[in-house]
Enzyme design. Sequence first.
Site, PDB file in Angstrom:
ATOM      1  N   TYR A 448     -14.749 -10.536  25.276  1.00 43.43           N
ATOM      2  CA  TYR A 448     -14.607 -11.456  24.135  1.00 43.43           C
ATOM      3  C   TYR A 448     -15.805 -12.413  24.058  1.00 43.43           C
ATOM      4  CZ  TYR A 448     -12.211 -15.021  21.263  1.00 43.43           C
ATOM      5  OH  TYR A 448     -11.858 -15.922  20.291  1.00 43.43           O
ATOM      6  N   ALA A 481      -3.659 -23.315  17.277  1.00 38.82           N
ATOM      7  CA  ALA A 481      -2.512 -22.552  17.745  1.00 38.82           C
ATOM      8  C   ALA A 481      -2.374 -21.320  16.856  1.00 38.82           C
ATOM      9  CB  ALA A 481      -1.261 -23.407  17.637  1.00 38.82           C
TER      10      ALA A 481
HETATM   11  P1  NAI Z   1      -4.658 -14.432  14.701  1.00 46.46           P
HETATM   12  O1  NAI Z   1      -4.284 -13.336  15.639  1.00 46.46           O
HETATM   13  O2  NAI Z   1      -3.596 -15.334  14.242  1.00 46.46           O
HETATM   14  O3  NAI Z   1      -5.394 -13.824  13.453  1.00 46.46           O
HETATM   15  C1  NAI Z   1      -6.313 -12.781  13.542  1.00 46.46           C
HETATM   16  C2  NAI Z   1      -6.005 -11.799  12.454  1.00 46.46           C
HETATM   17  O4  NAI Z   1      -6.996 -10.765  12.479  1.00 46.46           O
HETATM   18  C3  NAI Z   1      -4.661 -11.107  12.641  1.00 46.46           C
HETATM   19  O5  NAI Z   1      -3.837 -11.294  11.518  1.00 46.46           O
HETATM   20  C4  NAI Z   1      -5.009  -9.654  12.844  1.00 46.46           C
HETATM   21  O6  NAI Z   1      -4.067  -8.740  12.291  1.00 46.46           O
HETATM   22  C5  NAI Z   1      -6.355  -9.534  12.167  1.00 46.46           C
HETATM   23  N1  NAI Z   1      -7.128  -8.418  12.695  1.00 46.46           N
HETATM   24  C6  NAI Z   1      -7.290  -8.078  13.988  1.00 46.46           C
HETATM   25  N2  NAI Z   1      -8.055  -6.988  14.078  1.00 46.46           N
HETATM   26  C7  NAI Z   1      -8.402  -6.623  12.833  1.00 46.46           C
HETATM   27  C8  NAI Z   1      -9.193  -5.598  12.300  1.00 46.46           C
HETATM   28  N3  NAI Z   1      -9.764  -4.692  13.101  1.00 46.46           N
HETATM   29  N4  NAI Z   1      -9.357  -5.521  10.966  1.00 46.46           N
HETATM   30  C9  NAI Z   1      -8.764  -6.426  10.138  1.00 46.46           C
HETATM   31  N5  NAI Z   1      -7.982  -7.418  10.616  1.00 46.46           N
HETATM   32  C10 NAI Z   1      -7.800  -7.540  11.938  1.00 46.46           C
HETATM   33  O7  NAI Z   1      -5.823 -15.246  15.427  1.00 46.46           O
HETATM   34  P2  NAI Z   1      -6.593 -16.587  15.052  1.00 46.46           P
HETATM   35  O8  NAI Z   1      -6.421 -17.520  16.187  1.00 46.46           O
HETATM   36  O9  NAI Z   1      -6.289 -17.026  13.713  1.00 46.46           O
HETATM   37  O10 NAI Z   1      -8.103 -16.073  15.158  1.00 46.46           O
HETATM   38  C11 NAI Z   1      -8.998 -15.990  14.080  1.00 46.46           C
HETATM   39  C12 NAI Z   1     -10.400 -15.934  14.649  1.00 46.46           C
HETATM   40  O11 NAI Z   1     -10.722 -17.154  15.303  1.00 46.46           O
HETATM   41  C13 NAI Z   1     -10.655 -14.833  15.654  1.00 46.46           C
HETATM   42  O12 NAI Z   1     -11.928 -14.297  15.466  1.00 46.46           O
HETATM   43  C14 NAI Z   1     -10.606 -15.562  16.975  1.00 46.46           C
HETATM   44  O13 NAI Z   1     -11.332 -14.911  17.980  1.00 46.46           O
HETATM   45  C15 NAI Z   1     -11.217 -16.888  16.596  1.00 46.46           C
HETATM   46  N6  NAI Z   1     -10.901 -17.966  17.487  1.00 46.46           N
HETATM   47  C16 NAI Z   1      -9.661 -18.503  17.514  1.00 46.46           C
HETATM   48  C17 NAI Z   1      -9.397 -19.547  18.355  1.00 46.46           C
HETATM   49  C18 NAI Z   1      -8.098 -20.222  18.366  1.00 46.46           C
HETATM   50  O14 NAI Z   1      -7.975 -21.238  19.078  1.00 46.46           O
HETATM   51  N7  NAI Z   1      -7.103 -19.745  17.634  1.00 46.46           N
HETATM   52  C19 NAI Z   1     -10.394 -20.044  19.313  1.00 46.46           C
HETATM   53  C20 NAI Z   1     -11.683 -19.449  19.150  1.00 46.46           C
HETATM   54  C21 NAI Z   1     -11.897 -18.438  18.291  1.00 46.46           C
END
Ligand code: NAI
Length: 704
Positions: A448, A481
């Site tokens: 990651y 979150a």
């Molecule tokens: P989340 O899991 O709630 O949302 C991510 C979304 O991406 C999901 O709905 C999932 O179905 C979709 N997804 C995954 N693989 C996919 C693909 N191959 N094609 C299309 N859609 C896909 O996670 P969150 O926390 O909202 O994360 C969003 C971004 O922020 C990510 O890139 C994550 O790495 C980044 N991030 C989040 C942090 C956090 O504290 N939540 C911290 C640092 C980075």
Amino acid sequence: MALNLDAVGKKIGPFTKDYTWKDAVLYALGVGAGFSDLEYCYEKDLKVIPSFGITTIYDFMAEVATTSNVNLAGILHGEQELIFHNPIPPEGAMITEGAIKHYYDKGKDKGALIVGEFETSHSNGQKLFTSIVTVFARLDGGFGGENAPAKEVAFPDRDPDFVVDASPSADQPLIYRLSGDVFQLHVDQEFAEMAGFEKPIMHGLCTHGYACRSLIQTFIPGEPEKARRMDCRFKRPLYPGMPVRIVIWKTDEGRAVWKVINTETKEVVIDNGVFEYGDIPKTEIRFDGRVAIVTGAGAGLGRTYALELAKRGAKVVVNDLGGARDGSGDGSQAPADKVVDEIKALGGEAVANYDNVATVDGGANIVKTALDAFGTVDILINNAGILRDKSFLKMEPENWAGVLDVHLNGAYNVSRPAFAVMKEKGYGRILMTTSAAGLYGNFGQTNYTAAKMGLVGLMNTLKLEGRKYSINVNTIAPVAASRLTEDILPPDFLDKLKPELVTPMALYLVSEVCTASGNIYNAGLGCFNRVAMVTGPGAVVGDGQSVPAPEQLVAEWEKITSLQGAREYQDVTEQIGDLLAAFSKPAAASTGETAGFGSATDVFDAMPAAFVADAASGVDVVFQYIISGEGGGDWHSVIKDQTCRVTSGSHAKPNCTLKMDAADFLDMMNGKLPAMQAYTSGKLKIEGDIMKSQLIEKVFKWNR
Ligand code: NAI
């Protein structure tokens, strides 16, 4: 006669409409205003109904129709969106220009849709409104084009929250037409019968004006300047004298949906109405007319980005594969659909896409979805993400590759086709999503963190490639979150980490007002800061020729490691410039000699003497020097036939212009600032034929 499909993008206008307060009042009377809303009818403290802007449309519509080669017998005004930027002053001129944006084919015998978009500014220089007009060309369908994307407003399943009854008079079109639409259909019995009507019909835009007044009266009485956006579809004709009812549902703070109903027949006359209003500061960040793609927008952070973009006027492609947290499973359409429904319920526009960002085809299809639905892409937020945490030795190749595929390759797969569209149109905003884990490290996340720092590298170069086309590329490191963090962050902490607290930064970075490019920002809990890669001044060990021994580095280690006086580079050229400068020993500095030139004037006085005629054989060039700051001024040197003439002031046609601050110029001329370093650091700016500037070193030998 076929539609002229090549007219897409052709500039239409500008058209200028001069108007006085009487025109504004005449329009107000035409749409039913009177003593009940005297602010629109009395020149004392006159306020202009925002929909008055529509009276600029007639020239534009006529040009759209003729440029399109449309069959005039079949045209109807289909839909109308107005996005209000500033209140319309009571008099002046409105200047309108725009272009045809799309032709859509509903099929043979079903007609075609022509979508035009124009901007109107006031003669005082203020942007007044954007108008998006859809012309329904009943007789021009079947040309083999694509059908228009469905655009249905979701109406709440309850009785309307507000009802406004209005009774346009039987003579209403006779007043309304004086505002510009003098089409016979609204006045001439014979013509109306020929067109298949019993008698002349109301102007759809007249009823539209009634609706605008009613919406303002309902939500922002006496303050039409707070109207932000009005959108609707004209559905059925209405005969003059028929009473109407405007039915309104408030769907959100500052947003309502509405229809106009013929009170007698109960038929919907105007449908799909959206009205946005509010006490919004002038600096409000809006995305009207912009098309945004948010990947992974079915949940977590992406969902909040998509909702807020749509609330602020963007048309959004909600991409989400709907897989498991680690990317496994067959995926599901439900998460993307749900967010699209949420946006529509708020009166916004969105389409779902279920492609996998991890494949090249998936990326292409996500961008195609935006083009098909909305015709362009202005904004891309690369947000989709998964996690497969394991300590390094347990990190099997498939878990390593799986995470890189979604985060890093995913951003490549979607950004590349989006960048092509943005380059073509000369505008774009791309946002990468990194992570504090990537920036600072986190146990068990080698895959990651590598992917997340890869995205920073992607941004570093894409920002350079996009600069010329106004494509800004930035990176966000969010903390919130979500499904990804629910078992990583402490539970008490999770409650406080609302994704919405990250959203303002994402929105600012993809907005027009943000001019930053190539930056990384942390965002979480409402705390925002910038992260940068900086480089310390270090130490020069040796002379750049002989190889220093490692032991020599040990001796200099404190200096090499120190970040005191560190700087941030915009690109590798800047960094190499510093590297080269470290080895170029400025003559004056190294010898301790005092500087030769005391002022810029001294330099230009000495220039003819420094000229080496033998070295200038065949040289024919004019250099213009623009020296700013104290002691600065303009000089030019004309080098021709092995002579050099130096004169103060500007030359009409210089080949090459050099711009510099006087102090830097003196440093350079006194040998304290190498010319290369001056150029790479931006202290010396060269315009025109940059190659000619290299002749300066050849034809002048300075004796400082
Ligand atoms: P989340 O899991 O709630 O949302 C991510 C979304 O991406 C999901 O709905 C999932 O179905 C979709 N997804 C995954 N693989 C996919 C693909 N191959 N094609 C299309 N859609 C896909 O996670 P969150 O926390 O909202 O994360 C969003 C971004 O922020 C990510 O890139 C994550 O790495 C980044 N991030 C989040 C942090 C956090 O504290 N939540 C911290 C640092 C980075």
